[in-house]
Write a protein that holds these residues in place. Structure first.
Motif, short mmCIF file in Angstrom:
data_model
loop_
_atom_site.label_atom_id
_atom_site.label_comp_id
_atom_site.label_asym_id
_atom_site.label_seq_id
_atom_site.Cartn_x
_atom_site.Cartn_y
_atom_site.Cartn_z
N ARG A 105 -2.35 12.19 6.59
CA ARG A 105 -2.96 11.84 7.52
C ARG A 105 -2.81 13.02 8.55
NH1 ARG A 105 -1.13 9.81 12.33
NH2 ARG A 105 0.74 8.93 11.33
N ASP A 116 -9.71 7.00 3.51
CA ASP A 116 -8.28 6.13 3.30
C ASP A 116 -7.93 6.04 1.71
OD1 ASP A 116 -7.68 5.97 6.03
OD2 ASP A 116 -8.74 4.04 6.12
N THR A 117 -6.72 6.23 1.43
CA THR A 117 -6.38 5.65 0.14
C THR A 117 -5.25 4.87 0.19
OG1 THR A 117 -4.46 7.40 0.04
CG2 THR A 117 -6.90 8.14 -0.57
N GLN A 118 -5.13 4.15 -0.82
CA GLN A 118 -4.24 2.83 -0.99
C GLN A 118 -2.77 3.31 -1.56
OE1 GLN A 118 -5.69 0.71 0.93
NE2 GLN A 118 -5.15 -0.92 -0.37
N GLN A 154 0.96 -1.32 0.01
CA GLN A 154 0.03 0.04 0.07
C GLN A 154 0.75 1.40 -0.19
OE1 GLN A 154 -2.74 -0.23 3.37
NE2 GLN A 154 -3.44 -2.42 2.67
N ASP A 176 0.22 6.99 4.33
CA ASP A 176 -0.63 7.68 5.48
C ASP A 176 -1.54 8.56 4.52
OD1 ASP A 176 -0.56 5.80 7.37
OD2 ASP A 176 1.19 7.12 8.37
N THR A 177 -1.91 8.40 3.45
CA THR A 177 -2.81 9.57 2.77
C THR A 177 -4.23 9.44 2.77
OG1 THR A 177 -2.58 8.27 0.60
CG2 THR A 177 -0.98 10.05 0.96
N LYS A 178 -4.90 10.49 2.59
CA LYS A 178 -6.39 10.54 2.88
C LYS A 178 -6.98 11.31 1.55
CE LYS A 178 -6.55 8.97 7.18
NZ LYS A 178 -6.92 7.48 7.45
#
Length: 284
Positions: free
Chosen positions: A247, A270-272, A193, A198-200
């Motif tokens: 995040r 949440d993003t992958q 991932q 830790d991206t949104k």
């Protein structure tokens, strides 16, 4: 091939080599000396190696062959070549490490660090289009025909693998093995991932969309995308703001949006992975 394609091709196979080498180091320097296994094909190969003395590299290659063939038929040639390359390189490195002393003889340390290194290595291989374990290949294909997800199928297989390990290696070693599998699976997720994952993704619906978009760009340093939509109740045309943040920027984004429009509707997901564009994970 263009220069960019050549660079990506070389990078991909370097990553496959690094991932396979990490997996081999984990197996030979942490897990095998402490009678600890992983799940799936790697676990089966380690158990057979313990019972028969047949070289682990040879076993994992032979066991994976039918899965690789199936992957070639149903997933594609690129996946087959990447997986075959990773498995062969794993076998080569494992043989080179046979004469080396283990890093630790403490089972708990071997479990934790062996699991982390193994998971990171397997994750690198998966991230670059290959696989070292045929169990998931079979799970992907069977999930279309059986009422179980890929994860449930793999878990079902591993119940038998770890049960077998309990009889062969002892129940204490089986418990260490289950812990290794859990740690490795988390490490795989982190690598696949993205280590900076830790991206949104935020979707913002606001009547003050122009001011909100400008504020996000000015104060947060993030480029926004405007998506045209229509309200489901009043059927009023709206411009919806889409932005990707880290995040640690979530609280700041909420503050910026509510400063401009207290009634704004915000959805944060949440993003992958994030690729391309002008997104950088650095905090502004």
């Amino acid at each position: 091939m263009k220069k960019g394609q050549v660079i990506r091709f070389i990078y991909r196979y370097i990553m496959l080599m690094i991932g396979a080498a990490m997996a081999a180091a984990s197996i030979e320097l942490f897990l095998v000396p402490n009678l600890i296994i992983d799940g799936g094909v790697i676990g089966v190969a380690l158990l057979l190696n313990n019972l028969s003395g047949i070289n682990f590299g040879v076993l994992i290659f032979i066991i994976n062959l039918p899965f690789l063939y199936t992957g070639y038929k149903h997933i594609g040639k690129s996946f087959f070549i990447s997986s075959l390359f990773g498995i062969v390189f794993l076998a080569i490195i494992e043989n080179l490490l046979l004469t080396m002393s283990p890093v630790t003889n403490e089972p708990l340390l071997a479990t934790v660090f062996g699991g982390l290194i193994l998971g990171a290595g397997v994750g690198l291989v998966i991230r670059n289009g290959g696989s070292l374990d045929g169990t998931e290949i079979l799970g992907i294909l069977l999930s279309k025909k059986i009422p179980f997800s890929v994860g449930e199928f793999v878990m079902f297989v591993n119940i038998f693998v770890f049960g077998w390990a309990g009889f062969v290696l002892g129940w204490e070693q089986a418990m260490y093995s289950i812990l290794t599998y859990y740690i490795a699976s988390k490490a795989i997720d982190a690598v696949v991932q993205g280590l900076s994952g830790d991206t949104k993704a935020a979707i913002i619906v606001s009547d003050e969309y122009e001011e909100v978009a400008r504020a996000i760009n000015d104060r947060l340093g993030r480029m926004v995308t405007k998506v045209y939509g229509k309200g489901g109740y009043h059927h009023v045309d709206k411009e919806i703001i889409y932005v990707v943040i880290t995040r640690l920027e979530v609280a700041k984004l909420k503050s910026i949006v509510h400063d401009k429009d207290e009634k704004a509707f915000i959805t944060i997901m949440d993003t992958q992975e994030v690729h391309g564009g002008r997104f950088k994970s650095a905090i502004h």
